[in-house]
Design an enzyme around this catalytic site. Structure first.
Site, PDB file in Angstrom:
ATOM      1  N   SER A  64       0.848  -1.191   0.000  1.00 32.35           N
ATOM      2  CA  SER A  64       0.000   0.000   0.000  1.00 32.35           C
ATOM      3  C   SER A  64       0.876   1.230   0.000  1.00 32.35           C
ATOM      4  O   SER A  64       1.999   1.206   0.513  1.00 32.35           O
ATOM      5  CB  SER A  64      -0.913   0.025   1.233  1.00 32.35           C
ATOM      6  OG  SER A  64      -1.562   1.283   1.356  1.00 32.35           O
ATOM      7  N   TYR A  66      -1.658  -0.847  10.174  1.00 30.50           N
ATOM      8  CA  TYR A  66      -1.724  -1.135   8.739  1.00 30.50           C
ATOM      9  C   TYR A  66      -0.463  -0.643   8.020  1.00 30.50           C
ATOM     10  O   TYR A  66       0.120  -1.355   7.196  1.00 30.50           O
ATOM     11  CB  TYR A  66      -2.973  -0.470   8.157  1.00 30.50           C
ATOM     12  CG  TYR A  66      -3.277  -0.848   6.729  1.00 30.50           C
ATOM     13  CD1 TYR A  66      -3.892  -2.064   6.426  1.00 30.50           C
ATOM     14  CD2 TYR A  66      -2.974   0.008   5.674  1.00 30.50           C
ATOM     15  CE1 TYR A  66      -4.188  -2.411   5.107  1.00 30.50           C
ATOM     16  CE2 TYR A  66      -3.265  -0.329   4.367  1.00 30.50           C
ATOM     17  CZ  TYR A  66      -3.873  -1.536   4.087  1.00 30.50           C
ATOM     18  OH  TYR A  66      -4.163  -1.875   2.781  1.00 30.50           O
TER      19      TYR A  66
END
Length: 227
Positions: free
Chosen positions: A120, A133
């Site tokens: 990401s 995350y």
């Protein structure tokens, strides 16, 4: 879907309900590929090994691994509970390690294979409210580079794809007052499309020109992060 349409034999993983996975497998078969569905919790080593065993039993080899499983448990760091941290790290990072470890055992014997990890943009730049995350995705990028170094001699490449904001149910639910700020941070001024991520994955997985690319973390983010 992109891999199946290119003629790949695809193992579609699911963790809870097989329904959507069965739909994807059926669509892959309709597009000319082949597919099976295997349930496995990607945070559990035994589940992952069973999935790899079923893959080899069905198709005889493992040529491509796409680590795409991911969850979010967002919270500001000062309020984040340890179980929120553990859940995200367990699936998004430990799961990638376990799946890669299991798949590369097969690939190493074949002396060929391609590992593609979905990271990401927040793994490169961080993001408030996503300490777990961001740490997991940053770890995935570092893990990818290590796998690339360790397995290059066995003919295995490893790369990460780092999407930015991609059009999805999640982005559709973003409040309009926040959306303008998000889009202003993206030089191309729009969300990416799932097909644009899938196209890069397909290239890295199947294209002969991808054979000399390894250890890279390639962003698909409309220019949101430029290093």
């Amino acid at each position: 879907m992109a891999l199946g349409a290119a003629g790949a034999r695809v193992v579609v993983n699911y963790s809870a309900s097989a329904g959507k996975a069965e739909e994807v497998a059926a669509a892959i078969k309709a597009s000319g590929g082949d597919a099976i569905v295997v349930g496995a919790d990607l945070s559990k080593a035994d589940d992952i090994q069973r999935m790899m065993d079923e893959t080899v039993k069905a198709f005889g080899s493992i040529d491509v691994l796409v680590n795409n499983a991911g969850i979010t448990r967002d919270s500001l760091m000062m309020r984040m509970k340890k179980d929120q941290w553990d859940d995200v790290i367990g699936t998004n990072l430990t799961g990638v390690f376990l799946a890669t470890q299991a798949a590369t055992k097969v690939m190493a014997k074949q002396r060929s294979g391609r590992v593609i990890n979905i990271a990401s943009v927040v793994g490169k730049m961080g993001n408030a409210g996503q300490a777990n995350y961001a740490a997991a995705k940053g770890g995935v990028i570092a893990l990818t580079k290590t796998v690339a170094r360790e397995f290059a001699g066995r003919g295995i490449t490893a790369n990460a794809v780092a999407p930015g904001f991609i059009a999805s149910d999640m982005t559709a639910g973003i409040d309009a007052k926040y959306e303008a700020g998000i889009l202003s941070a993206i030089p191309l001024g729009r969300y990416g499309q799932p097909e644009e991520v899938a196209g890069l994955v397909k290239f890295l997985a199947l294209d002969p020109a991808g054979a000399y690319i390894t250890g890279q973390a390639i962003s698909v983010d409309g220019g949101m992060f430029m290093a």
